[in-house]
Design an enzyme around this catalytic site. Structure first.
Site, PDB file in Angstrom:
ATOM      1  N   ASP A 260      75.665  34.286 -95.325  1.00  0.00           N
ATOM      2  CA  ASP A 260      77.031  33.817 -95.091  1.00  0.00           C
ATOM      3  C   ASP A 260      77.475  34.253 -94.159  1.00  0.00           C
ATOM      4  O   ASP A 260      76.973  35.706 -93.833  1.00  0.00           O
ATOM      5  CB  ASP A 260      77.997  33.737 -95.772  1.00  0.00           C
ATOM      6  N   TRP A 261      78.819  34.087 -93.263  1.00  0.00           N
ATOM      7  CA  TRP A 261      79.356  34.413 -91.864  1.00  0.00           C
ATOM      8  C   TRP A 261      80.282  35.366 -92.237  1.00  0.00           C
ATOM      9  O   TRP A 261      81.205  35.387 -93.359  1.00  0.00           O
ATOM     10  CB  TRP A 261      80.100  33.033 -91.687  1.00  0.00           C
TER      11      TRP A 261
END
Length: 752
Positions: A260-261
């Site tokens: 995930d970012w």
């Protein structure tokens, strides 16, 4: 001489072909991967493992290996952003169809519509040149306060699994990879970057991992996104026990894990913990820009240095690169990848179909004096005959047509804006007010009052509305209600922060913006009132006995108004069923009795103390009657279930039941198959668990259809924490067929 020349030419051609095996789309996938890997330098290998922009990771230009283009989903393609900022690129050709939220898809209980959804949305991703769709999501809706629950598929793992598998298969058939998220236990937005989830292995296996496992084993999902939270005090984006132990080891998955970012936090863990593509590091997941370059990522220069120094074996690097190459060849360099299309009428039609079947009718009766007694009478659908009857009951008999007052901000507000990463830039969006005015032309006069105000959709802040303005809007609505024959209230939640929005949970189980008081006061003026709510979560309804009808719509996308109007007017018979339990009060949810330790956690530690007894399982265990049970949904018609048959053969149980439309209008019914297992002294089992379901076609009045459902024996197993193995108990299993978890119509038995 001629033969020698021909032979030489053949050898040159064969050598060239052999030299470019990785570029041959007809070559077996693993041969392409192995060949490409053998030609890459260490630096080229490192480059493909991390971002090169906000939403791309590098290819190998020297070898003609393409980059991976990603974008947020799963309800549509996010608008184009600048290469290295979160600012919109301001393109004029990135308008898309907004498809309904995944809670709405789950509420259809229709796997055919899930296939249609996956096919349609992936065509838009393909047309925009995207290789990876960041979605869908199958995190379990444990709490009704989860700000991101609208992106997921409800509280039950079997429902989530059965709905996500056809979605993924259809999307990937078009050459677009699904990036299933968020793996795993990302079940709250509060402290999402740092909370450690403590959960029994049994609950982890039976509930939270189950839809991911089915997506891996049955849909063969190509990429999976790690979650921000921690499990066993290790971040899930590079959690060795989770990613290498379970996902890649036990399940033998061959895809690529995408962080995930901002979810990557450590080079050593990223190297050895199962992460393959690192995205968004040195950002907070949304806003903050980085002073570092992409080559400073944990899987970038620091990793390369360790390989060059011989401190990390090349095989470790090659294993990651092989997974990325596999993804590239399945998507960006897949000659079968579709061209796709964007904003086509076929996509709008798919959007409308899904929206119509996802709308759930929760109440449809009003107190009416019949023969001197108060009896319930349906308020919907709003047919010409019913509108005429309602008008005749009013004080003013001279009015031509019914006087309908639509109240509520969501009647005109865009519900595709806000919500975080799933926000969409739509080409067209039909509002409920617009659609109702069109649908009721000649039947009614429609006026509008906003009634309340919520403010702008802001990702991580609340735009507080002026209290004086709210008071004025409420007074205007109540005054207009005095002149109405019928009120259609359209409110609920929206995608503002602390509503249904990434990076924050709801603060209350009540509807916000003073809606409870507004609904109650409107109903006191005009009891002929239909309440329509939007939102991804259940909520309190202190006014439920005061209104005649209630529809819950989740988020319906671009065709929102059209779908709602068709259900309200009876053009479509509602067939949606709840994918979550609606409790009477927040305190009734199973985890709440365990205090803050169970949610949102104490000192960044949250404990799932309800274990496997979340949702309807916990309500039944605690003998707590919900307001609306899991699987509940009314219709404008009725259905009878015939006696079922069940046969256990081999590795499965086959169940057959005939369903008849016993009402007066055409409609669809979903039969839900729950299983009650034999008692086990060492392991407490839920009273019943959903194991299969089937939905009829559109049945005309009097028409019947035989439904066939199959339960794999493996799905009847429970996780034994002592032996750390799946265990299927011998004995008699009760098979319960119902219209909801609280409405069991038939039962039968099988012995194993």
């Amino acid at each position: 001489m001629k033969k020698i020349i021909c032979l030489t030419a053949w050898l040159i051609t064969a050598t060239a072909t052999q030299a470019q095996r990785y570029l041959d789309p007809q070559a077996p996938l693993e041969e392409r991967v192995k060949d490409a890997l053998s030609r890459m330098t260490t630096h080229e290998k490192i480059k493909v493992l991390h971002a090169q922009s906000k939403f791309t990771s590098a290819g190998v230009p020297r070898l003609g290996i393409r980059q991976l283009n990603m974008d947020d989903g799963p309800h549509g393609v996010r608008e184009e952003l600048e290469w290295n900022t979160w600012r919109p690129a301001r393109w004029t050709n990135d308008f898309v169809v907004a498809f309904p939220s995944l809670t709405c898809l789950a509420a259809t209980w229709n796997t055919a519509l899930s296939r249609l959804y996956g096919h349609s949305v992936s065509e838009e991703f393909a047309f925009r040149g995207k290789d990876i769709m960041l979605g869908p999501g199958v995190n379990i809706q444990r709490t009704p306060l989860n700000g991101r629950a609208f992106e997921y598929m409800g509280e039950d793992p079997v429902l989530a699994a059965e709905m996500v598998v056809p979605y993924i298969m259809a999307a990937q058939r078009n050459g677009v990879a699904c990036c299933l998220k968020h793996f795993v236990l990302n079940d709250q937005e509060t402290d999402r970057f740092s909370v450690n989830v403590n959960v029994s292995e049994r609950a982890l296996r039976e509930i939270y991992l189950y839809p991911f496992e089915q997506a891996v084993k049955r849909a063969h999902v190509w990429t999976i996104m790690g979650s921000y939270n921690l499990w066993q005090n290790v971040h899930c984006c590079h959690n060795d026990a989770l990613l290498n132990g379970i996902l890649k080891g036990e399940w033998q998955w061959d895809g690529a894990v995408v962080s995930d970012w901002g979810g990557t936090t450590n080079t050593q863990e990223a190297i050895y913990g199962g992460l393959d593509i690192e995205m968004g590091t040195y950002t907070d997941g949304k806003l903050k820009e980085s002073e570092f370059t992409y080559d400073d990522y944990y899987l970038a220069r620091p990793f390369e240095r360790l390989v060059d120094e011989g401190k990390v074996d090349m095989a470790v690097l090659d294993e990651k690169v092989s997974r990325v190459l596999r993804t590239i060849f399945r998507t960006a360099m897949n000659p079968q990848k579709v061209i796709g299309s964007q904003c086509s009428e076929a996509h709008y039609d798919a959007c409308r179909q899904i929206a119509e079947e996802g709308i759930v009718l929760l109440k449809n009766d009003r107190a009416k004096t019949i023969g001197g007694k108060e009896k319930p009478s349906p308020l919907l659908p709003l047919t010409p005959a019913r509108l005429s009857a309602i008008t005749a009951e009013g004080l003013d008999k001279t009015t031509n047509g019914a006087r309908i007052l639509v109240v509520g901000e969501n009647a005109t507000r865009s519900l595709t804006q806000g919500g975080g990463s799933s926000e969409l830039k739509t080409q067209r969006e039909v509002t409920p007010l617009e659609a109702l005015r069109k649908a009721m032309t000649g039947m009614a006069t429609i006026s509008y009052a906003q009634g309340y105000r919520s403010g702008r959709a802001i990702y991580d802040g609340v735009d507080k509305a002026d209290a004086a303005v709210g008071t004025q809007l409420k007074a205007e609505a109540i005054e207009k209600a005095k002149e109405a024959d019928l009120i259609i209230y359209i409110g609920g939640m929206n995608k503002n922060h602390r509503q249904d929005c990434e990076n924050g949970d709801r603060e209350s189980y009540d509807l916000s913006f003073g809606q409870n008081e507004l609904i109650s006061e409107l109903a006191a003026v005009q009891p002929n009132m239909v309440v329509v709510t939007f939102g991804g979560n259940p909520y309190a309804m202190p006014w439920i006995d005061k209104v005649g009808a209630l529809l819950h719509c989740w988020y319906l996308g671009s065709e929102s108004g059209t779908a709602l109007a068709r259900v309200l007017t009876g053009t479509v018979c509602p067939s949606g069923k709840l994918p979550v339990t609606f409790a009477k009060a927040y305190e009734d949810y199973p985890y709440v009795r365990y205090g803050k330790e169970a949610y949102p956690g104490i000192d960044k530690q949250v404990h799932y103390k309800e274990d496997v007894f979340l949702g309807y399982r916990g309500f039944e265990r605690n003998k707590c009657r919900p307001l609306f049970p899991f699987g509940f949904g009314l219709s404008y018609t009725s259905f009878d279930y015939d006696k079922p048959t069940a046969t256990a053969t081999g590795d499965s149980i086959a169940v057959t039941v005939s369903v008849t439309n016993s009402g007066s209008v055409a409609g669809k019914e979903t039969v839900q198959l729950y299983v009650s297992a034999p008692k086990n002294r060492q392991m407490e089992k839920p009273a019943k668990e959903l194991k299969a379901f089937a939905k009829t076609r559109l049945l005309q009045p009097g028409e019947s259809q035989t439904l066939h459902m199959t339960i794999a024996r493996s799905t009847l197993a429970s996780w034994n924490e002592t032996t750390r193995q799946w265990q299927t108990d011998a004995g008699r299993y009760t098979l319960l067929l119902g219209a909801s978890s609280g409405d069991i119509r038939r039962k039968t038995y099988v012995s194993l």
